[in-house]
Motif scaffolding. Structure first.
Motif, PDB file in Angstrom:
ATOM      1  N   ALA A 114      63.098 -37.142-112.807  1.00 26.02           N
ATOM      2  CA  ALA A 114      64.468 -37.043-111.634  1.00 26.02           C
ATOM      3  C   ALA A 114      63.623 -37.078-110.505  1.00 26.02           C
ATOM      4  O   ALA A 114      64.576 -37.886-109.415  1.00 26.02           O
ATOM      5  N   GLU A 115      62.084 -35.717-110.313  1.00 24.05           N
ATOM      6  CA  GLU A 115      61.974 -36.625-108.929  1.00 24.05           C
ATOM      7  C   GLU A 115      60.582 -36.936-108.480  1.00 24.05           C
ATOM      8  O   GLU A 115      60.217 -37.303-107.114  1.00 24.05           O
ATOM      9  N   GLY A 116      60.124 -37.438-109.282  1.00 24.28           N
ATOM     10  CA  GLY A 116      58.577 -38.017-109.108  1.00 24.28           C
ATOM     11  C   GLY A 116      57.418 -37.096-109.195  1.00 24.28           C
ATOM     12  O   GLY A 116      57.552 -35.889-109.545  1.00 24.28           O
ATOM     13  N   SER A 117      56.642 -37.659-108.767  1.00 24.11           N
ATOM     14  CA  SER A 117      55.267 -37.111-108.910  1.00 24.11           C
ATOM     15  C   SER A 117      54.556 -36.156-108.168  1.00 24.11           C
ATOM     16  O   SER A 117      53.427 -35.040-108.333  1.00 24.11           O
ATOM     17  N   GLU A 118      55.347 -36.085-107.388  1.00 25.46           N
ATOM     18  CA  GLU A 118      54.888 -34.818-106.395  1.00 25.46           C
ATOM     19  C   GLU A 118      55.603 -33.814-106.595  1.00 25.46           C
ATOM     20  O   GLU A 118      55.188 -32.490-106.514  1.00 25.46           O
ATOM     21  N   VAL A 119      56.357 -33.909-107.502  1.00 29.15           N
ATOM     22  CA  VAL A 119      56.438 -32.122-108.500  1.00 29.15           C
ATOM     23  C   VAL A 119      55.076 -31.847-108.933  1.00 29.15           C
ATOM     24  O   VAL A 119      54.980 -30.840-108.886  1.00 29.15           O
ATOM     25  N   PHE A 120      53.996 -32.211-109.665  1.00 24.21           N
ATOM     26  CA  PHE A 120      53.164 -32.132-110.167  1.00 24.21           C
ATOM     27  C   PHE A 120      52.456 -31.027-108.816  1.00 24.21           C
ATOM     28  O   PHE A 120      51.740 -30.097-109.219  1.00 24.21           O
ATOM     29  N   ALA A 121      52.117 -31.626-107.649  1.00 24.66           N
ATOM     30  CA  ALA A 121      51.546 -31.256-106.229  1.00 24.66           C
ATOM     31  C   ALA A 121      52.558 -30.362-106.091  1.00 24.66           C
ATOM     32  O   ALA A 121      51.577 -29.045-105.663  1.00 24.66           O
ATOM     33  N   ARG A 122      53.659 -30.189-106.203  1.00 21.92           N
ATOM     34  CA  ARG A 122      54.570 -28.927-105.647  1.00 21.92           C
ATOM     35  C   ARG A 122      54.223 -27.825-106.751  1.00 21.92           C
ATOM     36  O   ARG A 122      53.995 -26.595-105.924  1.00 21.92           O
ATOM     37  N   LEU A 123      54.149 -27.782-107.828  1.00 20.80           N
ATOM     38  CA  LEU A 123      54.169 -26.693-108.436  1.00 20.80           C
ATOM     39  C   LEU A 123      52.517 -26.281-109.149  1.00 20.80           C
ATOM     40  O   LEU A 123      52.315 -25.224-109.005  1.00 20.80           O
ATOM     41  N   LEU A 124      51.508 -27.024-108.450  1.00 19.56           N
ATOM     42  CA  LEU A 124      50.112 -26.474-108.950  1.00 19.56           C
ATOM     43  C   LEU A 124      49.916 -26.141-107.119  1.00 19.56           C
ATOM     44  O   LEU A 124      49.439 -24.852-107.241  1.00 19.56           O
ATOM     45  N   VAL A 125      50.307 -26.009-105.968  1.00 19.30           N
ATOM     46  CA  VAL A 125      50.569 -25.066-104.787  1.00 19.30           C
ATOM     47  C   VAL A 125      51.150 -24.180-105.478  1.00 19.30           C
ATOM     48  O   VAL A 125      50.650 -22.914-104.975  1.00 19.30           O
ATOM     49  N   ALA A 126      52.343 -24.180-105.829  1.00 15.64           N
ATOM     50  CA  ALA A 126      52.778 -22.672-106.223  1.00 15.64           C
ATOM     51  C   ALA A 126      52.213 -22.155-107.588  1.00 15.64           C
ATOM     52  O   ALA A 126      52.038 -20.793-107.169  1.00 15.64           O
ATOM     53  N   LEU A 127      51.284 -22.431-107.991  1.00 11.88           N
ATOM     54  CA  LEU A 127      50.337 -21.817-109.089  1.00 11.88           C
ATOM     55  C   LEU A 127      49.110 -20.977-108.125  1.00 11.88           C
ATOM     56  O   LEU A 127      48.980 -20.122-108.430  1.00 11.88           O
ATOM     57  N   TRP A 128      48.721 -21.747-107.500  1.00 13.69           N
ATOM     58  CA  TRP A 128      47.428 -21.689-106.854  1.00 13.69           C
ATOM     59  C   TRP A 128      48.015 -20.358-105.715  1.00 13.69           C
ATOM     60  O   TRP A 128      47.330 -19.040-105.339  1.00 13.69           O
ATOM     61  N   ARG A 129      49.359 -20.803-105.020  1.00 11.47           N
ATOM     62  CA  ARG A 129      49.760 -19.528-103.719  1.00 11.47           C
ATOM     63  C   ARG A 129      50.258 -17.907-104.811  1.00 11.47           C
ATOM     64  O   ARG A 129      50.200 -17.360-104.306  1.00 11.47           O
ATOM     65  N   HIS A 130      50.668 -18.148-105.657  1.00  7.66           N
ATOM     66  CA  HIS A 130      50.436 -17.281-107.120  1.00  7.66           C
ATOM     67  C   HIS A 130      49.470 -16.165-107.501  1.00  7.66           C
ATOM     68  O   HIS A 130      49.878 -15.103-107.254  1.00  7.66           O
ATOM     69  N   GLN A 131      48.170 -17.145-106.673  1.00  7.80           N
ATOM     70  CA  GLN A 131      46.996 -15.914-107.565  1.00  7.80           C
ATOM     71  C   GLN A 131      46.224 -16.330-105.788  1.00  7.80           C
ATOM     72  O   GLN A 131      45.417 -16.063-106.214  1.00  7.80           O
ATOM     73  N   ARG A 132      47.105 -16.233-105.216  1.00  9.00           N
ATOM     74  CA  ARG A 132      46.385 -15.776-103.879  1.00  9.00           C
ATOM     75  C   ARG A 132      45.464 -15.214-103.721  1.00  9.00           C
ATOM     76  O   ARG A 132      44.655 -14.707-103.422  1.00  9.00           O
ATOM     77  N   TYR A 133      46.427 -13.389-104.258  1.00 11.05           N
ATOM     78  CA  TYR A 133      45.627 -12.409-103.626  1.00 11.05           C
ATOM     79  C   TYR A 133      44.089 -12.457-104.831  1.00 11.05           C
ATOM     80  O   TYR A 133      42.773 -11.903-104.558  1.00 11.05           O
ATOM     81  N   GLY A 134      43.889 -12.748-105.637  1.00  9.13           N
ATOM     82  CA  GLY A 134      43.076 -13.097-107.049  1.00  9.13           C
ATOM     83  C   GLY A 134      41.922 -13.835-105.781  1.00  9.13           C
ATOM     84  O   GLY A 134      40.583 -13.481-106.132  1.00  9.13           O
ATOM     85  N   LEU A 135      42.543 -15.272-105.405  1.00  4.21           N
ATOM     86  CA  LEU A 135      41.742 -16.154-104.716  1.00  4.21           C
ATOM     87  C   LEU A 135      40.733 -15.602-103.564  1.00  4.21           C
ATOM     88  O   LEU A 135      39.526 -15.651-102.599  1.00  4.21           O
ATOM     89  N   LEU A 136      42.027 -15.011-102.689  1.00  3.21           N
ATOM     90  CA  LEU A 136      41.482 -14.456-101.522  1.00  3.21           C
ATOM     91  C   LEU A 136      40.616 -13.022-101.239  1.00  3.21           C
ATOM     92  O   LEU A 136      39.286 -13.106-100.553  1.00  3.21           O
ATOM     93  N   ALA A 137      40.625 -12.569-102.841  1.00  6.53           N
ATOM     94  CA  ALA A 137      39.481 -11.504-102.971  1.00  6.53           C
ATOM     95  C   ALA A 137      38.007 -12.422-103.451  1.00  6.53           C
ATOM     96  O   ALA A 137      37.268 -11.685-103.972  1.00  6.53           O
ATOM     97  N   CYS A 138      38.070 -13.264-103.379  1.00  9.64           N
ATOM     98  CA  CYS A 138      36.637 -14.000-104.425  1.00  9.64           C
ATOM     99  C   CYS A 138      35.806 -14.386-103.263  1.00  9.64           C
ATOM    100  O   CYS A 138      35.603 -14.583-101.951  1.00  9.64           O
ATOM    101  N   GLY A 139      34.722 -14.000-103.470  1.00  8.39           N
ATOM    102  CA  GLY A 139      33.407 -14.610-102.566  1.00  8.39           C
ATOM    103  C   GLY A 139      32.340 -15.739-102.819  1.00  8.39           C
ATOM    104  O   GLY A 139      31.817 -15.531-101.905  1.00  8.39           O
ATOM    105  N   THR A 140      32.844 -15.946-104.150  1.00  5.02           N
ATOM    106  CA  THR A 140      31.691 -17.669-104.428  1.00  5.02           C
ATOM    107  C   THR A 140      32.944 -18.786-104.312  1.00  5.02           C
ATOM    108  O   THR A 140      33.705 -18.836-104.943  1.00  5.02           O
ATOM    109  N   ALA A 141      32.691 -20.082-104.199  1.00  3.44           N
ATOM    110  CA  ALA A 141      32.938 -21.061-104.826  1.00  3.44           C
ATOM    111  C   ALA A 141      33.075 -20.878-105.766  1.00  3.44           C
ATOM    112  O   ALA A 141      34.370 -20.982-106.708  1.00  3.44           O
ATOM    113  N   THR A 142      32.481 -20.749-106.964  1.00  6.72           N
ATOM    114  CA  THR A 142      32.297 -20.305-108.110  1.00  6.72           C
ATOM    115  C   THR A 142      33.725 -19.629-109.215  1.00  6.72           C
ATOM    116  O   THR A 142      34.338 -20.015-109.915  1.00  6.72           O
TER     117      THR A 142
END
Length: 152
Positions: A114-142
């Motif tokens: 219905a909306e095109g491929s940008e849906v996947f980009a928005r969904l991925l960003v939403a998933l990453w934002r959902h994990q932001r506290y865990g990601l902000l606590a990370c000390g290494t790229a790995t």
């Protein structure tokens, strides 16, 4: 093909494929008026990138959206040395199959129709934002990449 590979059984694969195709036909019927005089669609039509360049473009849009929606998370991940474009390209080119359960991926493909491929980009960003506290606590790229692209 993905439906047959990742479906738990034949009946659910058939039901999901039927639902997706029904939406696709409805979309095409509703947007038939958008066909221009040259026989091409005048508006944006849902597409999946079929080349490496197309996936990189969608990954770059994903990183730009993350920077816009969550600048502190974007800055932290870049500070750790995470190659966000590469991580986004990996997630997107695999159809988010590593990141989401099968049924959620099927729903995402329905919205994509219905909306095109940008849906996947928005969904991925939403998933990453959902994990932001865990990601902000990370000390290494790995550590951060382990959260961004979970192993299956």
């Amino acid at each position: 093909v993905l439906l047959l590979i990742f479906s738990p059984d034949e009946a659910s694969a058939y039901a999901t494929a039927s639902a997706i195709l029904t939406r696709a036909v409805g979309y095409l019927r509703d947007h038939a008026a958008a066909v221009g005089p040259q026989g091409r669609f005048a508006g944006d039509f849902p597409f999946l990138p079929l080349t490496a360049k197309g996936w990189r473009r969608l990954a770059a849009a994903t990183v730009g959206l993350l920077k816009l929606r969550s600048p502190e998370l974007h800055g932290h991940l870049l500070g750790l040395g995470v190659a966000l474009k590469d991580v986004a390209e990996r997630c997107l080119s695999r159809g988010l199959m590593q990141v989401l359960p099968f049924r959620a991926v099927c729903r995402a493909f329905g919205v994509f129709l219905a909306e095109g491929s940008e849906v996947f980009a928005r969904l991925l960003v939403a998933l990453w934002r959902h994990q932001r506290y865990g990601l902000l606590a990370c000390g290494t790229a790995t550590e951060a990449e382990r959260l961004l692209v979970p192993p299956r």
